[in-house]
Write an enzyme that holds these catalytic residues in place. Sequence first.
Site, mmCIF file in Angstrom:
data_model
loop_
_atom_site.group_PDB
_atom_site.id
_atom_site.type_symbol
_atom_site.label_atom_id
_atom_site.label_comp_id
_atom_site.label_asym_id
_atom_site.label_seq_id
_atom_site.Cartn_x
_atom_site.Cartn_y
_atom_site.Cartn_z
ATOM 1 N N GLY A 45 -8.108 5.903 7.868
ATOM 2 C CA GLY A 45 -6.537 6.215 8.099
ATOM 3 C C GLY A 45 -6.045 6.755 7.146
ATOM 4 N N GLU A 46 -5.212 6.608 6.204
ATOM 5 C CA GLU A 46 -4.038 6.796 5.354
ATOM 6 C C GLU A 46 -3.793 8.746 5.962
ATOM 7 O OE1 GLU A 46 -5.544 5.989 2.179
ATOM 8 O OE2 GLU A 46 -5.125 3.219 2.921
ATOM 9 N N GLY A 47 -4.603 9.165 6.632
ATOM 10 C CA GLY A 47 -4.661 10.831 6.453
ATOM 11 C C GLY A 47 -5.782 11.162 5.548
ATOM 12 N N GLN B 66 0.476 -1.066 -0.005
ATOM 13 C CA GLN B 66 -0.181 0.165 -0.238
ATOM 14 C C GLN B 66 0.523 1.059 0.019
ATOM 15 O OE1 GLN B 66 -2.926 0.522 -0.879
ATOM 16 N NE2 GLN B 66 -4.532 1.148 0.419
ATOM 17 N N ASP C 198 -1.643 7.239 9.023
ATOM 18 C CA ASP C 198 -0.880 6.342 9.570
ATOM 19 C C ASP C 198 -1.359 4.722 8.221
ATOM 20 O OD1 ASP C 198 -2.999 4.393 10.366
ATOM 21 O OD2 ASP C 198 -3.717 6.420 10.633
#
Length: 359
Positions: free
Chosen positions: A317-319, A88, A175
Amino acid sequence: MQTLADLLNTIPAIDPAAMSRAQRHIDGLLKPVGSLGRLEALAIQLAGMPGLNGVPHVGKKAVLVMCADHGVWEEGVAISPKEVTAIQAENMTRGTTGVCVLAAQAGANVYVIDVGIDTAEPIPGLINMRVARGSGNIASAPAMSRHLAEKLLLDVICYTRELAKNGVTLFGVGDLGMANTTPAAAIVSTITGRAPEEVVGIGANLPTDKLANKIDVVRRAITLNQPNPQDGVDVLAKVGGFDLVGMAGVMLGAASCGLPVLLDGFLSYAAALAACQMSPAIKPYLIPSHLSAEKGARIALSHLGLEPYLNMEMRLGEGSGAALAMPIIEAACAIYNNMGELAASNIVLPGNTTSDLNS
């Protein structure tokens, strides 16, 4: 070279005089007092941040995504293979993930940072700040040494400050790491004092029949490592992870420049709890983007004293939530800077604090 303690001591206080001036300015705009609700409060909050020089505005926007693997994955607390972290992260370099699409829509750059992915070689296209190949298994050992936690915090703080020097005025945190909701829950449980079963959720679609094991893992991690809830670095080092340390570093770095940082979801709440233990002065710089659907989200936000702006039932997540909320920050700046003033119009609203202009 500055130490972590040196940098924490540089975090400026919010300017109450600037906020008072902003309040008077907003109250005099072409609208009933308070009628734009939380947008007004947000503009006033931004005005108090020294890095914006008393005038809410947005320059460059950046979402910093901290990517790391977690040893606790071995405990069966996630259904995705550990290799998905690296896969990812590579997808992020191609701009095809959720945060990349939402950040592009918001006009923000995404910085994909490897702080602890478990691969033999660095991944091309990522910013390499790796301090180890994944954290320790918190169910049987600390996540990392205090030295590594402090080193990564300092590295990320300095990197964030460099971005600010290059014109970034609005930061978002994100994250990426399989099994990372387990250490996040351990942090939230430790600092809030709530039981693991109150804060442990399903993460990335963990089957409910595996939830009891995840709760037990969090309980064991806390019992074994005995993190000090008053010491944010200790909590991160003992039951956290490199992605959580990195997010805390972004928050501390942005605040040290007097600039806002948008939180994302549950992982960012956990990192914020730890960061606020290191320096309570950062709290006014934290802007909660959305309410994560992860269990424990409300407990963490309540402890932080933050009320999110969006409730989209997101838990990617990820922002992604931070990117989605960036236009709200720009909207708050726009009303402050572009609306007309009552004093320059023919409208008089004596003592009017509730009605709209058409009533």
